[in-house]
Motif scaffolding. Structure first.
Motif, PDB file in Angstrom:
ATOM      1  N   THR A   3       0.849  -1.188   0.000  1.00  0.00           N
ATOM      2  CA  THR A   3       0.000   0.000   0.000  1.00  0.00           C
ATOM      3  C   THR A   3       0.885   1.238   0.000  1.00  0.00           C
ATOM      4  O   THR A   3       1.831   1.342   0.786  1.00  0.00           O
ATOM      5  N   LEU A   4       0.560   2.149  -0.895  1.00  0.00           N
ATOM      6  CA  LEU A   4       1.239   3.447  -0.975  1.00  0.00           C
ATOM      7  C   LEU A   4       0.304   4.499  -0.386  1.00  0.00           C
ATOM      8  O   LEU A   4      -0.916   4.411  -0.561  1.00  0.00           O
ATOM      9  N   THR A   5       0.864   5.480   0.298  1.00  0.00           N
ATOM     10  CA  THR A   5       0.064   6.560   0.868  1.00  0.00           C
ATOM     11  C   THR A   5       0.577   7.890   0.327  1.00  0.00           C
ATOM     12  O   THR A   5       1.791   8.122   0.285  1.00  0.00           O
ATOM     13  N   TYR A   6      -0.370   8.720  -0.085  1.00  0.00           N
ATOM     14  CA  TYR A   6      -0.027  10.025  -0.654  1.00  0.00           C
ATOM     15  C   TYR A   6      -0.803  11.128   0.059  1.00  0.00           C
ATOM     16  O   TYR A   6      -1.982  10.972   0.347  1.00  0.00           O
ATOM     17  N   SER A   7      -0.139  12.224   0.306  1.00  0.00           N
ATOM     18  CA  SER A   7      -0.788  13.444   0.770  1.00  0.00           C
ATOM     19  C   SER A   7      -0.731  14.417  -0.392  1.00  0.00           C
ATOM     20  O   SER A   7       0.291  14.514  -1.078  1.00  0.00           O
ATOM     21  N   ASN A   8      -1.830  15.116  -0.619  1.00  0.00           N
ATOM     22  CA  ASN A   8      -1.855  16.060  -1.728  1.00  0.00           C
ATOM     23  C   ASN A   8      -2.339  17.422  -1.252  1.00  0.00           C
ATOM     24  O   ASN A   8      -2.750  17.586  -0.112  1.00  0.00           O
ATOM     25  N   LYS A   9      -2.309  18.376  -2.146  1.00  0.00           N
ATOM     26  CA  LYS A   9      -2.733  19.746  -1.838  1.00  0.00           C
ATOM     27  C   LYS A   9      -4.155  20.015  -2.290  1.00  0.00           C
ATOM     28  O   LYS A   9      -4.615  21.139  -2.258  1.00  0.00           O
ATOM     29  N   GLY A  10      -4.847  18.976  -2.736  1.00  0.00           N
ATOM     30  CA  GLY A  10      -6.199  19.141  -3.240  1.00  0.00           C
ATOM     31  C   GLY A  10      -6.244  18.796  -4.715  1.00  0.00           C
ATOM     32  O   GLY A  10      -5.338  18.165  -5.258  1.00  0.00           O
ATOM     33  N   ARG A  11      -7.299  19.205  -5.358  1.00  0.00           N
ATOM     34  CA  ARG A  11      -7.594  18.830  -6.745  1.00  0.00           C
ATOM     35  C   ARG A  11      -6.381  18.922  -7.662  1.00  0.00           C
ATOM     36  O   ARG A  11      -5.661  19.904  -7.656  1.00  0.00           O
ATOM     37  N   GLY A  12      -6.189  17.856  -8.438  1.00  0.00           N
ATOM     38  CA  GLY A  12      -5.088  17.806  -9.386  1.00  0.00           C
ATOM     39  C   GLY A  12      -4.566  16.386  -9.531  1.00  0.00           C
ATOM     40  O   GLY A  12      -5.120  15.436  -8.975  1.00  0.00           O
ATOM     41  N   ILE A  58      -3.503   0.721  -3.264  1.00  0.00           N
ATOM     42  CA  ILE A  58      -3.032  -0.647  -3.122  1.00  0.00           C
ATOM     43  C   ILE A  58      -2.495  -1.124  -4.478  1.00  0.00           C
ATOM     44  O   ILE A  58      -3.187  -0.995  -5.497  1.00  0.00           O
ATOM     45  N   VAL A  59      -1.281  -1.655  -4.455  1.00  0.00           N
ATOM     46  CA  VAL A  59      -0.667  -2.183  -5.669  1.00  0.00           C
ATOM     47  C   VAL A  59      -0.488  -3.692  -5.469  1.00  0.00           C
ATOM     48  O   VAL A  59       0.160  -4.124  -4.505  1.00  0.00           O
ATOM     49  N   THR A  60      -1.098  -4.476  -6.360  1.00  0.00           N
ATOM     50  CA  THR A  60      -0.996  -5.925  -6.308  1.00  0.00           C
ATOM     51  C   THR A  60      -0.377  -6.411  -7.608  1.00  0.00           C
ATOM     52  O   THR A  60      -0.864  -6.081  -8.699  1.00  0.00           O
ATOM     53  N   VAL A  61       0.716  -7.183  -7.482  1.00  0.00           N
ATOM     54  CA  VAL A  61       1.405  -7.726  -8.644  1.00  0.00           C
ATOM     55  C   VAL A  61       1.254  -9.239  -8.596  1.00  0.00           C
ATOM     56  O   VAL A  61       1.532  -9.869  -7.569  1.00  0.00           O
ATOM     57  N   GLN A  62       0.787  -9.814  -9.711  1.00  0.00           N
ATOM     58  CA  GLN A  62       0.597 -11.266  -9.797  1.00  0.00           C
ATOM     59  C   GLN A  62       1.322 -11.780 -11.034  1.00  0.00           C
ATOM     60  O   GLN A  62       1.304 -11.124 -12.073  1.00  0.00           O
TER      61      GLN A  62
END
Length: 138
Positions: A6-15, A132-136
């Motif tokens: 799982t990757l987590t991102y914080s952003n500044k809003g729309r974009g 969530i990134v799942t590689v199979q």
């Protein structure tokens, strides 16, 4: 074989936020050479897209188009509990994609030369998003 992170991102809003390198890094870490990579955003007011990665005007134009077809604060929307961008963000997510499936070849996402993976935030104020990134594969 299956690998998931799982990757987590914080952003500044729309974009848009280019997450291609982060996804490619997880694919490389997975040790999977051939298979698929599934990317999923766990939110109802953000989406994912494969998009032109060379000219930022493309993403700007997509946002302009989206503002035209799904304006914030439209009086037809009853659900605006969190502000005028609340329901419009949900509609934008439904019109786009909460997930992407990309082929994996040679231990990396097999993207076209001009394709990038973007997290598209539809709310106007800062958010924290989980992807969530799942590689199979093998």
């Amino acid at each position: 074989m299956v690998y998931q992170q799982t990757l987590t991102y914080s952003n500044k809003g729309r974009g848009t936020n280019n997450i291609t390198q982060d996804v490619q890094q997880l694919v490389a870490e997975s040790g999977i050479s051939t298979g698929t990579c599934h990317v999923f955003v766990q939110h109802t007011s953000a989406s994912l897209m494969l998009c032109e990665n060379a000219d930022p005007d493309v993403r700007h134009d997509l946002e302009t188009f989206m503002q035209h077809i799904v304006p914030d604060g439209d009086p037809m929307f009853r659900h605006q509990d969190e502000g005028p961008d609340d329901m419009s963000a949900h509609v934008r997510t439904v019109l786009t994609n909460p997930d992407l499936t990309i082929p994996v070849s040679g231990g990396q996402c097999d993207l076209g030369i001009w394709q990038g993976i973007y997290l598209w935030e539809h709310r106007t104020h800062p958010q924290r998003r989980r992807v969530i990134v799942t590689v199979q594969g093998e």
